[in-house]
Scaffold this motif. Sequence first.
Motif, PDB file in Angstrom:
ATOM      1  N   GLU A 248      -0.261 -18.452  -5.019  1.00 11.42           N
ATOM      2  CA  GLU A 248      -1.023 -18.349  -3.770  1.00 11.42           C
ATOM      3  C   GLU A 248      -0.559 -17.169  -2.921  1.00 11.42           C
ATOM      4  N   ASP A 249       0.749 -16.855  -2.965  1.00 14.58           N
ATOM      5  CA  ASP A 249       1.266 -15.731  -2.174  1.00 14.58           C
ATOM      6  C   ASP A 249       0.718 -14.407  -2.690  1.00 14.58           C
ATOM      7  N   TYR A 250       0.617 -14.281  -3.994  1.00 13.91           N
ATOM      8  CA  TYR A 250       0.077 -13.037  -4.558  1.00 13.91           C
ATOM      9  C   TYR A 250      -1.418 -12.904  -4.246  1.00 13.91           C
ATOM     10  N   LEU A 251      -2.142 -14.004  -4.324  1.00 16.84           N
ATOM     11  CA  LEU A 251      -3.559 -13.963  -3.964  1.00 16.84           C
ATOM     12  C   LEU A 251      -3.727 -13.603  -2.492  1.00 16.84           C
ATOM     13  N   ALA A 252      -2.884 -14.174  -1.634  1.00 13.19           N
ATOM     14  CA  ALA A 252      -2.967 -13.909  -0.198  1.00 13.19           C
ATOM     15  C   ALA A 252      -2.623 -12.473   0.134  1.00 13.19           C
ATOM     16  N   GLU A 253      -1.800 -11.838  -0.696  1.00 10.04           N
ATOM     17  CA  GLU A 253      -1.415 -10.449  -0.451  1.00 10.04           C
ATOM     18  C   GLU A 253      -2.494  -9.477  -0.908  1.00 10.04           C
ATOM     19  N   GLY A 254      -3.419  -9.951  -1.718  1.00  6.97           N
ATOM     20  CA  GLY A 254      -4.497  -9.072  -2.154  1.00  6.97           C
ATOM     21  C   GLY A 254      -4.443  -8.675  -3.609  1.00  6.97           C
ATOM     22  N   TYR A 255      -3.746  -9.479  -4.411  1.00  2.00           N
ATOM     23  CA  TYR A 255      -3.830  -9.294  -5.863  1.00  2.00           C
ATOM     24  C   TYR A 255      -5.081 -10.025  -6.341  1.00  2.00           C
ATOM     25  N   LEU A 256      -5.875  -9.374  -7.158  1.00  2.00           N
ATOM     26  CA  LEU A 256      -7.113  -9.969  -7.625  1.00  2.00           C
ATOM     27  C   LEU A 256      -6.830 -11.060  -8.655  1.00  2.00           C
ATOM     28  N   LEU A 328      -9.981  -7.141   6.978  1.00  2.00           N
ATOM     29  CA  LEU A 328     -10.612  -6.366   8.044  1.00  2.00           C
ATOM     30  C   LEU A 328     -11.000  -7.247   9.224  1.00  2.00           C
ATOM     31  N   GLU A 329     -10.761  -8.544   9.080  1.00  2.00           N
ATOM     32  CA  GLU A 329     -11.127  -9.488  10.125  1.00  2.00           C
ATOM     33  C   GLU A 329      -9.872 -10.193  10.625  1.00  2.00           C
ATOM     34  N   ALA A 330      -9.929 -10.718  11.837  1.00  2.00           N
ATOM     35  CA  ALA A 330      -8.799 -11.470  12.397  1.00  2.00           C
ATOM     36  C   ALA A 330      -8.515 -12.683  11.502  1.00  2.00           C
ATOM     37  N   PRO A 331      -7.243 -13.092  11.347  1.00  2.00           N
ATOM     38  CA  PRO A 331      -6.062 -12.572  12.052  1.00  2.00           C
ATOM     39  C   PRO A 331      -5.341 -11.450  11.310  1.00  2.00           C
ATOM     40  N   HIS A 332      -5.906 -11.005  10.177  1.00  2.00           N
ATOM     41  CA  HIS A 332      -5.210 -10.002   9.372  1.00  2.00           C
ATOM     42  C   HIS A 332      -5.293  -8.600   9.978  1.00  2.00           C
ATOM     43  N   ALA A 333      -6.388  -8.283  10.642  1.00  2.00           N
ATOM     44  CA  ALA A 333      -6.597  -6.926  11.142  1.00  2.00           C
ATOM     45  C   ALA A 333      -5.795  -6.669  12.414  1.00  2.00           C
ATOM     46  N   PRO A 334      -5.272  -5.439  12.575  1.00  2.00           N
ATOM     47  CA  PRO A 334      -4.487  -5.110  13.776  1.00  2.00           C
ATOM     48  C   PRO A 334      -5.350  -4.646  14.941  1.00  2.00           C
ATOM     49  N   ARG A 355      -7.151   4.567  -3.831  1.00  2.00           N
ATOM     50  CA  ARG A 355      -5.773   4.779  -3.386  1.00  2.00           C
ATOM     51  C   ARG A 355      -4.933   3.514  -3.242  1.00  2.00           C
ATOM     52  N   ILE A 356      -5.548   2.370  -3.025  1.00  2.00           N
ATOM     53  CA  ILE A 356      -4.748   1.181  -2.761  1.00  2.00           C
ATOM     54  C   ILE A 356      -4.450   0.429  -4.059  1.00  2.00           C
ATOM     55  N   ALA A 357      -3.290  -0.205  -4.072  1.00  2.00           N
ATOM     56  CA  ALA A 357      -2.887  -1.018  -5.225  1.00  2.00           C
ATOM     57  C   ALA A 357      -3.043  -2.503  -4.946  1.00  2.00           C
ATOM     58  N   VAL A 358      -2.975  -2.870  -3.653  1.00  2.00           N
ATOM     59  CA  VAL A 358      -3.097  -4.264  -3.233  1.00  2.00           C
ATOM     60  C   VAL A 358      -4.059  -4.293  -2.052  1.00  2.00           C
ATOM     61  N   LEU A 359      -4.961  -5.248  -2.025  1.00  2.00           N
ATOM     62  CA  LEU A 359      -6.013  -5.250  -1.008  1.00  2.00           C
ATOM     63  C   LEU A 359      -5.479  -5.278   0.411  1.00  2.00           C
ATOM     64  N   SER A 360      -4.328  -5.912   0.631  1.00  2.00           N
ATOM     65  CA  SER A 360      -3.776  -5.979   1.980  1.00  2.00           C
ATOM     66  C   SER A 360      -3.373  -4.610   2.509  1.00  2.00           C
ATOM     67  N   GLU A 361      -3.276  -3.613   1.638  1.00  2.41           N
ATOM     68  CA  GLU A 361      -2.943  -2.255   2.073  1.00  2.41           C
ATOM     69  C   GLU A 361      -4.098  -1.585   2.808  1.00  2.41           C
ATOM     70  N   ILE A 362      -5.278  -2.168   2.726  1.00  3.39           N
ATOM     71  CA  ILE A 362      -6.455  -1.496   3.280  1.00  3.39           C
ATOM     72  C   ILE A 362      -6.307  -1.211   4.761  1.00  3.39           C
ATOM     73  N   THR A 363      -5.633  -2.093   5.508  1.00  3.95           N
ATOM     74  CA  THR A 363      -5.568  -1.892   6.958  1.00  3.95           C
ATOM     75  C   THR A 363      -4.821  -0.621   7.326  1.00  3.95           C
ATOM     76  N   LYS A 364      -3.752  -0.295   6.595  1.00 11.07           N
ATOM     77  CA  LYS A 364      -2.998   0.906   6.963  1.00 11.07           C
ATOM     78  C   LYS A 364      -3.742   2.186   6.576  1.00 11.07           C
ATOM     79  N   TYR A 365      -4.751   2.055   5.716  1.00 11.28           N
ATOM     80  CA  TYR A 365      -5.547   3.226   5.351  1.00 11.28           C
ATOM     81  C   TYR A 365      -6.720   3.444   6.306  1.00 11.28           C
ATOM     82  N   VAL A 366      -7.144   2.396   7.021  1.00 11.15           N
ATOM     83  CA  VAL A 366      -8.339   2.550   7.858  1.00 11.15           C
ATOM     84  C   VAL A 366      -8.141   2.131   9.309  1.00 11.15           C
TER      85      VAL A 366
END
Length: 471
Positions: A248-256, A328-334, A355-366
């Motif tokens: 569940e932790d890997y899924l939550a981090e954005g591993y498909l 991209l939505e709360a509470p994950h988005a800054p 460019r991203i390897a894990v989906l959770s990285e998307i916020t720092k790119y955008v």
Amino acid sequence: MPDTIRVRFAPSPTGMFHVGGARSALFNWAVARQQADGKFVLRIEDTDEARNRPEWVSGILSALSAIHINESDPAFEGPYFQSHNTAGQREATIRLYREGKAYYCDCTREELVKRTGSQHLGYDGFCRDRGLEYEEGRALRFRTPDTGVTVVADVVRGATEFPNNAIEDFVIARGNGNPVFVLANAVDDIREGITHVIRGEEHLSNTPKQQLLWEAFGAEPPVWAHLPVIVNEKRQKLSKRRDKVALEDYLAEGYLPDTLTNYLMLLGWGPGDDVEIRPYAELEKLFRLEDVNKSSAFFDVKKLAAFNGEYIRALPLEGFIRACHRWLEAPHAPWAPGQYDEAKFRAVAELAQTRIAVLSEITKYVDWLFLDGAPHDEASWAKAMKAGARDILVSTGTRWAAGEWTAEALKEGLEAAAAEHGLKLGKAQAPVRVAVTGRTVGLPLFESVEVLGREQTLDRIDTAVGKLGAE
């Protein structure tokens, strides 16, 4: 080989879903599905009342579904609950007692230590021939053979011999009459017609006891297969106290889910070629239990991330955009909900996908697209805003303010500013990128600036110029 293969996966609902359990489930699932009428039996071993929680059962089913093991599939059977067969397990212990294959024992640990002189020796058989009957507090012990060997024929590890005189008369029911795990496990497996027991090698030490129980009940033991232990980069067994082990932790981090399924299938087994990234349906057909390795399997998080990057890049663009929405939505988005602009994200999504390897990285790119100003990263600022940075920013801002707002024109403007100050484009880009996006690394600069827009871009350059002036 049995006519109909029936495997079982028997987790306890006492916590998050361990990646080692997920690997075992996948191997069992592949074996079951390779036969037209094969069955994968899910049995929830819920006899630990103090630690069981109903939500963990839902978590198990959800995690299995994420790795392609679905309740709706014809191969899926269950879930069954071990606690629902307590009466059958108790009846089995009484049967063994009546047949002389088990006996009651009232020895305490203190008495055993006093007799043997050691804390570590197994049970000495003191009550074997005392003829005790059941009373509250008396445990029931299985009478192991005095001679011979128990041979565990393991598909993965080969045949292992266990001298019977080295197997103590082990407890099969506690003093309150409740069956212990080793007995309940064997009884339920026999009851459910299990033909293959495929599990982690940590269970190997219990296997001769379980095999003796199968034989005592007159049942043919299953095909045993003990899978290699999964270790971390230090070659230590994965531990929830030390390592990230929950699926569940890997899924939550954005591993498909497809990434995790693919990677877990390769922990201790390989298809025999150089192709590692392939769809699960293909892996399922290629899987062979006899090809599983004995040696430990390294859970390489870096390799997993590389796998995930490949799977992310293979997504259709719309699929990638949908997959990113969670972050991209709360509470994950800054940023505040009202600051998010779907059109802007879509304009850069294809650039981010590469460019991203894990989906959770998307916020720092955008994040720079949606925040009121450029995010501040002290390390990036210190690296980029060196001598001459202010001049580059002023010159670039002047040219961009007067020119067309396209990626091509923006590049030409920065090239002219760089030439004016005797710099290569790469050197001149750094302060501009940090001023606009807040970081030294990110999406292609000129395409990014075009999406952000003239007003916000020039405001951020002016802000950076002012800050450098104050410094």
